[in-house]
Write a protein that holds these residues in place. Structure first.
Motif, PDB file in Angstrom:
ATOM      1  N   UNK A   1     -28.116  25.079   1.918  1.00 48.50           N
ATOM      2  CA  UNK A   1     -29.540  25.404   1.908  1.00 48.50           C
ATOM      3  C   UNK A   1     -29.881  25.878   0.506  1.00 48.50           C
ATOM      4  N   UNK A   2     -30.955  25.328  -0.065  1.00 55.29           N
ATOM      5  CA  UNK A   2     -31.367  25.700  -1.408  1.00 55.29           C
ATOM      6  C   UNK A   2     -31.624  27.191  -1.494  1.00 55.29           C
ATOM      7  N   UNK A   3     -31.022  27.848  -2.479  1.00 49.29           N
ATOM      8  CA  UNK A   3     -31.088  29.302  -2.525  1.00 49.29           C
ATOM      9  C   UNK A   3     -31.641  29.827  -3.833  1.00 49.29           C
ATOM     10  N   UNK A   4     -32.006  28.954  -4.750  1.00 51.05           N
ATOM     11  CA  UNK A   4     -32.603  29.412  -6.000  1.00 51.05           C
ATOM     12  C   UNK A   4     -33.260  28.216  -6.669  1.00 51.05           C
ATOM     13  N   UNK A   5     -34.200  28.521  -7.540  1.00 53.37           N
ATOM     14  CA  UNK A   5     -34.819  27.498  -8.365  1.00 53.37           C
ATOM     15  C   UNK A   5     -35.476  26.388  -7.559  1.00 53.37           C
ATOM     16  N   UNK A   6     -35.492  25.190  -8.174  1.00 57.26           N
ATOM     17  CA  UNK A   6     -36.118  24.041  -7.517  1.00 57.26           C
ATOM     18  C   UNK A   6     -35.384  23.704  -6.229  1.00 57.26           C
ATOM     19  N   UNK A   7     -34.071  23.907  -6.219  1.00 57.97           N
ATOM     20  CA  UNK A   7     -33.297  23.658  -4.996  1.00 57.97           C
ATOM     21  C   UNK A   7     -33.881  24.431  -3.811  1.00 57.97           C
ATOM     22  N   UNK A   8     -34.350  25.641  -4.083  1.00 58.07           N
ATOM     23  CA  UNK A   8     -34.922  26.446  -3.004  1.00 58.07           C
ATOM     24  C   UNK A   8     -36.369  26.046  -2.735  1.00 58.07           C
ATOM     25  N   UNK A   9     -37.145  25.958  -3.805  1.00 57.92           N
ATOM     26  CA  UNK A   9     -38.578  25.724  -3.640  1.00 57.92           C
ATOM     27  C   UNK A   9     -38.852  24.361  -3.004  1.00 57.92           C
ATOM     28  N   UNK A  10     -38.062  23.350  -3.354  1.00 55.90           N
ATOM     29  CA  UNK A  10     -38.304  22.010  -2.830  1.00 55.90           C
ATOM     30  C   UNK A  10     -37.258  21.611  -1.795  1.00 55.90           C
ATOM     31  N   UNK A  11     -36.680  22.615  -1.151  1.00 57.19           N
ATOM     32  CA  UNK A  11     -35.623  22.352  -0.161  1.00 57.19           C
ATOM     33  C   UNK A  11     -36.078  21.352   0.890  1.00 57.19           C
TER      34      UNK A  11
END
Lengths: 574, 380
Positions: A170-180
């Motif tokens: 699961x995206x947990x920071x940065x774009x990985x999180x915001x655009x998960x």
């Protein structure tokens, strides 16, 4: 010849057998047709397998198509501790695996020394080559799982913007999180049955919807430019023994972020070993008192209101001005300065007097129009809004302090947006880091458009401000170290003492420089902030050279030429 | 008599055909897994089936009175005991039980042969003794002693189920032959007591019996098979899940192709399938009894009765176990379960029943005085 007297015995036995057969048939009918619906449902339910299938996660690209994050196939090395224990090979196997996987033998041994368990991870997310090496060793009781891991080919580079995924992917920071929700894809569904050993039966699948892969994300950032910025920051941190440093490069006309870097940084491939402090994207999450760079907003507001002209002379009180019983000091003492020179020499007293002409309400309105006190909406998690109190909460002294960039707190991105609004004819743009999102079929799910958020000042005011800001980098200005051969650079230095308990620190400063170039027709806005530089501590001495270093490489890399034939590109060797 | 024989043979043929089909259904996956040949079990069963057909055809054409000769009866009995003793000495052990003798690539189960040997011996002995069965030695001590020896040897393998079937069949034959009920009761009580003590001394058997009493409590261990056998019928319901579609055979019932094959029949073919099997065994029993009752000699009468009962009792106990009416014990379902020795012995018994029926039929065509005797027999 049969013995007739005992015929009844056989009939008796036959009757018993027939009765038993009848009893069994009743039992069978009861089992087959009896009211067993609840039991039947329970049996079916315990045998049902319902599994969500994970789709591959989308990739993250920079603006030129360089891969910043992708899924790779990996192996999980597993072991059967019971088998290892019983075969007596536990020690030997643990030792060999530890050597190959670069693990502490004692740690691995402790993890495998569970004589009753049938499953343990030796190590998760091992590269396939290493897995193959272990497989060739043919160790009894060691086996593998196929797994997928997130890999960041550029390690630390652009780490704060790209972010990372946790062990559950699961995206947990940065774009990985915001655009998960774009990246993660749609999970599939598998409905099947399991056998008595609890394994799924391939031939009894009733539903099998494959997972669809997540969408790819294209950033506005450029990995080459990012590298230049990060290198410049690393040098700045080591040269100035700084606690940290951060910088942003933005395209003035659109609000696209071309580079955003922060120090200290981390490697997203090893996020679990990283210091949480290094994971903060300081460019958007670090709130600081900006100091003199804030004067830009104050003077632009006064000019826009027509309360002052650039040439108007202001008495700067020879360095100390008593206002309401409190002294206000300049760093260098000045007598009378024009408004233009107030900016160039960065006079606190001059800025305070200009702010007083505006008055709290009007100043507040302008500051909020420039975007202070609220998030820019850049599209990254963790962005801070900064602190800008409403005028009714100000003290009598507040306005003079705010004029010189104290009693307010901002993020570097907010400062840069303000400068870019001046560069962009007064239009405040929304900054963004994601250009577009494309699904696996090539359909565009999201495309970012430049968007005007506000227009705090008129075009004429913006033009005038640009001219004034160029003077800052000219000889005699505080930011002369930001000047670039062949280009006119507009900018402003800032040096703010850090607030400590009950006042301001004498040793800890935040040094910054914000500016744009070419000043005649601005293309790039850049901000550099250095946290607690030593021993030099002013924005002009510490941040301006970093700005120049970044700007110099950026204009060459992006082939930005100075208007009016003043050099530009690679021909600036005059 | 022709009709009875036809029904008997027909029932056996249907059971054997169903057995091969169900063996295919239950064993393909396991055979592929263990032997890389999906038809591993089916091929072996068909091979034994051919052996069984040859033996039963031969026996049906030979006069069953051959077995009534003292030398043959004694030999069969002694051979049974010798084989059982050999198993205890040199047998092949599978799952903790020593039940098989290895003969090169083949394996045979002496306890199956002993079922046959004991019934022949008891029938001969009791028929020979006639009225003397009323006496203690001739009617109780010798036959039950001989029976006890064989049953005891089988019990030591250990094979609790087969031992019980042998004991029960032998006891029934002695009872039918006319032994004194008082003596029988005494001996029976003694035997049962001995049996119970032996069972209780064995921890594993005891656990099975306790699990049988509380299946839900032991659902994961001892009663796993038991519960899953019952589940098979419940899942099968009225129509069954369809041939080959059983889920229970996928490691829910570890002995799906042998002792628990009846559960898979119930699951795949539904109530019709399992009642058909039960009906066919009832038909075999009724036909066997009819044939025995019309046997021309007292020996034939006891022999036919013993053999009919051997087949039927195995079926009864097997189905009783699978449907959860009796505690778990390993006993094959005649003609259907995988296992060569049992198939061959059961088919041999059918062959002898056919031989008895043939003799009874021939008697029907004899002169009136012979039939008069038979008629009088009927009236009484």
């Amino acid at each position: 010849m049969n013995d007739l007297r005992y015929r009844w015995r056989m009939r008796f036995l036959s009757a018993a057998v027939i009765a038993a057969l009848a009893g069994l048939s009743v039992r069978l009918v009861f089992l087959h047709l009896g009211p067993n619906e609840a039991l039947r449902r329970k049996i079916v339910k315990t045998r049902r397998v319902e599994r969500r299938l994970r789709g591959g996660r989308g990739r993250i690209f920079d603006r030129r198509g360089e891969i910043m994050a992708l899924d790779v196939a990996v192996k999980n090395v597993c072991a059967d501790p019971k088998l290892l224990h019983e075969s007596g090979s536990l020690q030997a196997v643990a030792l060999r695996l530890a050597r190959l996987l670069e693990m502490e033998p004692a740690v691995l041994l402790a993890r495998l020394d569970l004589p009753r368990r049938r499953f343990a991870y030796v190590k998760r997310h091992v590269p396939p080559e290493v897995g193959e090496m272990i497989r060739r060793m043919k160790l009894q009781g060691v086996f593998f799982q196929d797994d997928v891991a997130r890999y960041y080919p550029h390690d630390q580079l652009m780490c704060h913007v790209v972010g990372f995924v946790n062990m559950e992917r699961v995206g947990s920071a940065g774009v990985e999180q915001k655009l998960d929700r774009y990246l993660k894809g749609t999970p599939g569904l598998l409905v099947s049955e399991r056998d008595g050993r609890r394994r799924e039966l391939y031939d009894r699948r009733t539903v099998e919807v494959p997972a669809s892969a997540g969408a790819d994300v294209y950033l506005t950032l450029d990995v080459e430019l990012q590298y230049m910025v990060e290198k410049a920051l690393d040098e700045a941190v080591s040269e100035n023994a700084a606690k940290g440093a951060w910088a942003i490069v933005e395209r003035v006309r659109t609000g696209e972020i071309l580079a955003m870097a922060s120090r200290p940084a981390f490697n997203p491939n090893e996020f679990r070993k990283s210091d949480p402090e290094s994971m903060r994207n300081r460019a958007i999450a670090y709130v600081y008192e900006p100091g003199s760079t804030f004067k830009l907003a104050v003077i632009a507001a006064a000019l826009n209101e027509g309360l002052v002209t650039a040439d108007e002379v202001i008495d700067c009180e020879n360095g100390v001005w008593m206002y309401r019983g409190r002294p206000l000091r300049d760093y260098h003492a000045h007598g009378r300065l024009s408004v233009a020179d107030v900016l160039k020499k960065s006079s606190n007293i001059g800025a305070a007097k200009i702010a007083l002409r505006l008055g709290p309400e009007r100043l507040d309105r302008y500051l909020r129009a420039f975007g202070f006190g609220r998030r820019t909406g850049v599209g990254l998690p963790g962005e801070q809004a900064g602190i800008l109190h409403p005028p009714r909460a100000w003290s009598a002294l507040s306005i003079t302090r705010i004029a010189m960039g104290h009693e307010v707190a901002v993020t570097a991105l907010q400062m840069l947006e303000m400068a870019c609004a001046i560069a962009n004819g007064g239009y405040l743009m929304r900054p963004y880091v994601v250009r577009r999102v494309v699904d696996w079929r090539g359909r565009e799910l999201m495309a970012a458009e430049p968007r005007v958020v506000a227009r705090p000042i008129r075009e004429a005011t913006a033009d005038l401000m640009r001219r004034l800001m160029v003077r800052v980098t000219e000889p005699g200005g505080t930011g002369w170290r930001a000047a670039l051969a062949g280009y006119r650079v507009a900018g402003k230095t800032g040096t703010a003492q850090k607030p400590v308990r009950g006042g301001y620190s004498r040793t800890a400063d935040v040094a910054s420089f914000v500016g744009f170039l070419p000043a005649e027709d601005p293309e790039l806005g850049i901000i550099v902030v250095v946290d607690e530089p030593q021993p030099r501590h002013t924005g002009g001495a510490v941040a301006a050279p970093v700005f120049r270093k970044i700007a110099e490489q950026a204009v060459r890399y992006l082939d930005i030429r100075s208007p009016g034939g003043r050099g530009g590109g690679l021909e600036t060797d005059t | 008599m022709w009709k009875t024989t036809s029904i008997l043979i027909g029932a056996v043929l249907i059971l054997i055909s169903l057995g091969i089909v169900m063996l295919g259904s239950t064993s393909l996956v396991q055979a592929q897994m263990n032997f890389h040949d999906p038809l591993f079990f089916v091929k072996r069963q068909i091979m034994w089936l051919l052996v069984g057909v040859l033996i039963s055809l031969f026996l049906s054409r030979v006069d069953y009175e051959v077995f009534g000769r003292p030398a043959v009866a004694w030999f069969l009995y002694a051979f049974s005991v010798a084989l059982l003793a050999a198993v205890l000495g040199w047998g092949v052990t599978v799952n903790g039980s020593t039940r098989w003798l290895g003969l090169g690539p083949l394996r045979m189960q002496p306890s199956e042969f002993a079922k046959f040997g004991v019934v022949v011996f008891l029938a001969w002995w009791l028929a020979n003794m006639r009225r003397r069965v009323m006496r203690f030695w001739e009617g109780i001590a010798v036959p039950l002693g001989a029976l006890g020896l064989v049953a005891g040897l089988v019990f030591l393998e250990p094979d609790f189920g087969t031992s019980m079937v042998i004991g029960a069949v032998g006891f029934a034959v002695v009872f039918a032959a006319g032994a004194r009920i008082g003596n029988l009761l005494l001996a029976g009580t003694l035997g049962l007591t001995f049996f119970s003590v032996a069972v209780m001394r064995n921890a594993e058997r005891m656990r099975r019996i306790i699990a049988f009493m509380n299946p839900q409590k032991y659902a994961r261990n001892e009663a796993f098979q038991l519960l899953n056998a019952i589940y098979a019928f419940v899942i099968g319901g009225a129509t069954g899940v369809g041939l080959g579609q059983s889920l229970q055979k996928r490691y829910y019932l570890p002995e799906a192709h042998t002792d628990f094959i009846f559960a898979i029949i119930g699951e795949e073919l539904g109530v019709a399938g399992s009642l058909l099997v039960l009906t066919l065994f009832a038909a075999i029993f009724v036909c066997g009894i009819r044939i025995s009752r019309r046997a021309p000699t007292h020996f034939g009468y006891l022999l036919g009765f013993g053999m009919t009962l051997t087949i039927t009792l195995q079926a009864l106990v097997n189905i009783g176990v699978v449907t959860g009416c009796l505690p778990t014990k390993g006993l094959p379902l005649p003609f259907i379960s995988f296992g060569g020795s049992n198939l061959v012995v059961c088919m041999a018994m059918v062959g002898i029943l056919v031989s008895i029926a043939r003799a009874a039929g021939e008697q029907d065509g004899r002169p009136p005085e012979a039939r008069a005797i038979r008629d009088r027999v009927h009236r009484i």
